[in-house]
Design a protein around this motif. Structure first.
Motif, PDB file in Angstrom:
ATOM      1  N   ARG A  77      -2.726   8.466  -3.276  1.00 49.76           N
ATOM      2  CA  ARG A  77      -3.724   7.486  -3.694  1.00 49.76           C
ATOM      3  C   ARG A  77      -2.669   6.473  -4.468  1.00 49.76           C
ATOM      4  N   GLY A  78      -1.686   6.404  -3.997  1.00 53.78           N
ATOM      5  CA  GLY A  78      -0.751   4.960  -4.790  1.00 53.78           C
ATOM      6  C   GLY A  78      -0.292   5.228  -6.082  1.00 53.78           C
ATOM      7  N   PRO A  95       0.433   3.796 -11.503  1.00 52.14           N
ATOM      8  CA  PRO A  95      -0.153   3.104 -10.310  1.00 52.14           C
ATOM      9  C   PRO A  95       0.694   2.226  -9.780  1.00 52.14           C
ATOM     10  N   LEU A 104      -2.524  -1.679  -6.006  1.00 49.06           N
ATOM     11  CA  LEU A 104      -3.057  -1.583  -4.720  1.00 49.06           C
ATOM     12  C   LEU A 104      -4.532  -0.824  -4.346  1.00 49.06           C
ATOM     13  N   LYS A 105      -5.077  -1.339  -3.433  1.00 54.93           N
ATOM     14  CA  LYS A 105      -6.647  -1.267  -3.293  1.00 54.93           C
ATOM     15  C   LYS A 105      -6.757  -0.480  -1.663  1.00 54.93           C
ATOM     16  N   ARG A 109      -3.673   0.710   2.063  1.00 52.09           N
ATOM     17  CA  ARG A 109      -2.626   0.433   1.391  1.00 52.09           C
ATOM     18  C   ARG A 109      -2.023   1.407   0.272  1.00 52.09           C
ATOM     19  N   LYS A 110      -2.746   2.053  -0.015  1.00 56.41           N
ATOM     20  CA  LYS A 110      -2.421   3.190  -1.141  1.00 56.41           C
ATOM     21  C   LYS A 110      -1.539   4.631  -0.564  1.00 56.41           C
TER      22      LYS A 110
END
Length: 303
Positions: A77-78, A95, A104-105, A109-110
């Motif tokens: 989950r980044g 994060p 990051l979203k 991306r994560k």
């Protein structure tokens, strides 16, 4: 306003600020897991622990590196996890951000998968789905995007990206792709000074790479691989990986772990010398935030 009321409110405010500052720290519970004695010509299993937390942010740990003060890991989950010392009983969560400075979203991306520690303390982190390798500061901010695949990106399917990442002593980046079971080879890149060289690494016996570590003070590598058939079997394998400027080849198989030895989705591997001068491998599993999987930590003696 009385002095007592003033100091009471000041104390409450201080507690709130302290709680907020410590809100990114997660307490982790460690439970020993029983295992039968296991050793080969090359390794000996020393301990197995299950890590858990009541904090929902804990889990999905997909990479592991040893630092002078402890360990670092990244989650699906980044999020960057900082573990102090050897105990893995608490972690600081940071994060990861994008080049624009924003968090990051989205899963694409994560999905951070592996990380490597540079000599200057910065981190190289690989992502899959949106395939890329990014250089980060330890506060989760981007130092630089270091690799653009271009046409090579076509070789990476959405959920089978760069699962293993390490740095040679001369600063060359080693990138190993998970690959697909249906393919006889997977891709490996050596990247230095903006130039990349690709090699094909054979896939064997249904195993696919999930981690790689450089042994301390050397350019010798250990490759971590996973075998997984849903509802049927899960195994892990450790092998030497021979890396030079002109080739990347497999070396001796060190061990293959399967039931009854506790096994899960092992994706992180780190190495260090302990106070007795022994070479210890730490292998960590990604529970995918699933109730049916565990975060296991194996400590393995490399003979």
């Amino acid at each position: 306003m009385t002095h007592r009321f003033f100091w009471t409110m000041a104390f409450v405010l201080l507690c709130a600020v302290t709680a907020r500052a410590g809100g990114d720290e997660v307490k982790i519970y460690r439970e020993p897991v029983a295992f039968a004695p296991f050793q080969t010509e090359y390794v000996k299993l020393l301990s197995v622990e299950q890590l858990s937390s009541t904090d929902s942010r804990f889990g999905g740990l997909s990479g592991l590196v040893k630092t002078p003060g402890g360990y670092l890991s990244v989650s699906d989950r980044g999020v960057l996890f900082t573990f102090e010392g050897e105990r893995f009983d608490r972690a600081r969560l940071i994060p990861l951000r994008g080049g624009n400075g924003k968090l990051l979203k989205g899963k694409r991306r994560k999905d951070s998968e592996s990380l490597a520690l540079a000599p200057d303390g910065s981190l190289y982190i690989s992502f899959e789905r949106n395939h890329r390798v990014v250089r980060y500061a330890r506060d989760g901010s981007v130092r630089e995007d270091i690799l653009s695949f271009g046409k090579e990106e076509q070789a990476l399917v959405p959920n089978h990206g760069i699962e293993a990442l390490e740095i040679l002593r001369d600063g060359t980046l080693l990138l190993v792709v998970e690959g697909q079971v249906s393919h006889p080879f997977t891709a490996v890149w050596l990247v230095k000074d903006g130039q990349s060289k690709r090699f094909d690494l054979p896939l064997k016996d249904g195993f696919r790479p999930t981690g790689v570590v450089r042994l301390p003070q050397t350019d010798n590598f250990v490759l971590l691989e996973r075998y997984y058939k849903p509802l049927l079997d899960v195994k892990a394998r450790l092998s030497y990986l021979n890396v030079s400027a002109d080739s990347v080849t497999r070396g001796a198989v060190l061990a293959e772990f399967s039931s009854p030895t506790p096994v899960d989705n092992f994706e992180g591997i780190a190495a260090h010398e302990d106070t007795q001068g022994r070479l210890i491998l730490s292998v960590l599993s990604d529970d995918n935030f699933s109730l049916f999987q565990r975060t296991l930590l194996l400590r393995i003696l490399l003979k």
